[in-house]
Design an enzyme around this catalytic site. Structure first.
Site, short mmCIF file in Angstrom:
data_model
loop_
_atom_site.label_atom_id
_atom_site.label_comp_id
_atom_site.label_asym_id
_atom_site.label_seq_id
_atom_site.Cartn_x
_atom_site.Cartn_y
_atom_site.Cartn_z
N HIS A 143 0.80 -1.40 0.04
CA HIS A 143 -0.05 -0.13 0.09
C HIS A 143 1.03 1.29 -0.03
CE1 HIS A 143 -3.35 -2.57 0.56
NE2 HIS A 143 -3.17 -2.93 1.68
N CYS A 144 2.30 1.06 0.06
CA CYS A 144 3.10 2.22 0.01
C CYS A 144 3.67 2.57 -1.30
CB CYS A 144 4.26 2.05 1.08
SG CYS A 144 5.39 3.30 1.19
#
Length: 356
Positions: A143-144
């Site tokens: 998710h980064c």
């Protein structure tokens, strides 16, 4: 010219390409228990593998922490500076009380473990190319992206591993990401949005976090799953789409995000896959990559139940038992006859996939 990094120094040749460090595990005053994540999961996986005599401490590759200079290969300086604010890290890790801790404590107790896992993924990328496969027992922070963290992901380790390979390893110019965590991998999707060198397959529960419509445009093979999807439907889809993805685009490396939050009963995943189903899934992906002689890097990503560590260990033991993980260098590894055999087994194996 790429900066000098310790992450690409060759480990002892006798090691398994399994990357880990005790520094992966997050422990501080019980605060880690406020997130459903089992913050000691990684050490438990290693302990199970030791109990089964697959590995010993001196046979695994010790992960090193990614330095600022390493992280800047992808991240903006502005983003890394933001992590010096405890409340930003509290938001990313979804543990609110972290906001009230002095940042030096947050750096040491939360971010250092995540930086070490990120270093582990970068190291495993090179090992996979050298040996044919590699597993980082941590990582998978999908998710980064370069300038934004979220969902317990503070560093974009998947993007970093691929960019490192593109910049430093001759002959690696195309990558496929197979993301089978229950959540959409919006971080690497945003990072590689317009990059024709990277092909993304993502299978996820369509109704849960992050629901990032913009990032979805980067997915070349999108497999949107319904609540409560079970083994037979799931494995059929994984098999079809992994084969399809690897036939459609010939990568030099597969990065496999093997989240275990697809497990039945996971509080965040919303799918209903059995432990045997997860073991089978990993086998399908490894067979597809190894039979085509494409190096594969596996990271462990999400999984929010106490029993996931055992399942990850069982899966690694299964891959080893099937001859899909060999200790020798890949160069002297898979002979063509054993590849043909693997392909035959795979087909046979899949036709009788009526799971017990």
């Amino acid at each position: 010219r790429p900066h000098r990094t310790e992450l690409y120094e060759d480990p002892p040749s006798g090691c398994w390409p399994i990357v880990y460090s005790p520094d992966y595990n997050i422990t501080f005053m019980g605060l880690e228990k406020l997130h459903p994540f089992d913050a000691g999961k990684w050490g438990k996986v290693i302990n199970f593998l030791k109990e089964e005599k697959l590995i010993a401490d001196d046979l695994i590759v010790q992960a090193r922490e990614a330095t600022d200079e390493d992280l800047l290969v992808v991240h903006t300086r502005r983003y890394l500076n933001k992590l010096k604010w405890s409340f930003v890290v509290a938001t990313i890790t979804e543990i609110p009380p972290v906001a009230f801790l002095p940042n030096f404590v947050v750096q040491r107790k939360v971010l250092k473990p995540l930086r070490t896992q990120t270093g582990g993924t970068i190291m495993a990328g090179k090992l996979a190319v050298d040996r044919g496969w590699a597993i980082n027992v941590g990582g998978g922070f999908h998710h980064c992206s370069s300038d934004k963290g979220g969902g317990f992901c503070a560093y974009a380790d998947i993007t970093l591993a691929i960019k490192f390979l593109f910049e430093r390893v001759q002959g690696v110019s195309r990558a496929t990401i197979i993301d089978l965590d229950a959540h959409q991998g919006n971080g690497h999707e945003r990072d590689f949005m317009d990059d024709p060198r990277v092909y993304i397959m993502d299978a996820y529960n369509r109704y849960i976090y992050p629901g990032d419509g913009f990032a979805k445009r980067a997915i070349k093979r999108k497999v949107e799953l319904e609540w409560g999807t079970e083994d037979s439907e799931y494995l059929q889809k994984v098999h079809t789409h992994v084969e399809g993805a690897l036939n459609e685009f010939k990568p030099d490396i597969v990065v496999y995000n093997a989240g275990t939050d697809i497990l039945d009963g996971d509080p965040l995943g919303g799918l209903a896959i059995s432990p045997q189903g997860i073991v089978k899934r990993d086998e399908v992906v490894f067979r597809a990559a190894r039979s085509r002689r494409i190096p594969i890097l596996m990271v462990t990503s999400g999984g929010y139940q106490k029993r996931t560590a055992r399942i990850i260990a069982d899966s690694i033991l299964n891959l080893h038992g099937l001859g899909l993980l060999d200790k020798e260098r890949a160069a002297c590894g898979v002979g063509s006859s054993s590849v043909d055999q693997m392909i035959r087994d795979s087909a046979k194996d899949f036709s009788n996939l009526s799971l017990q």
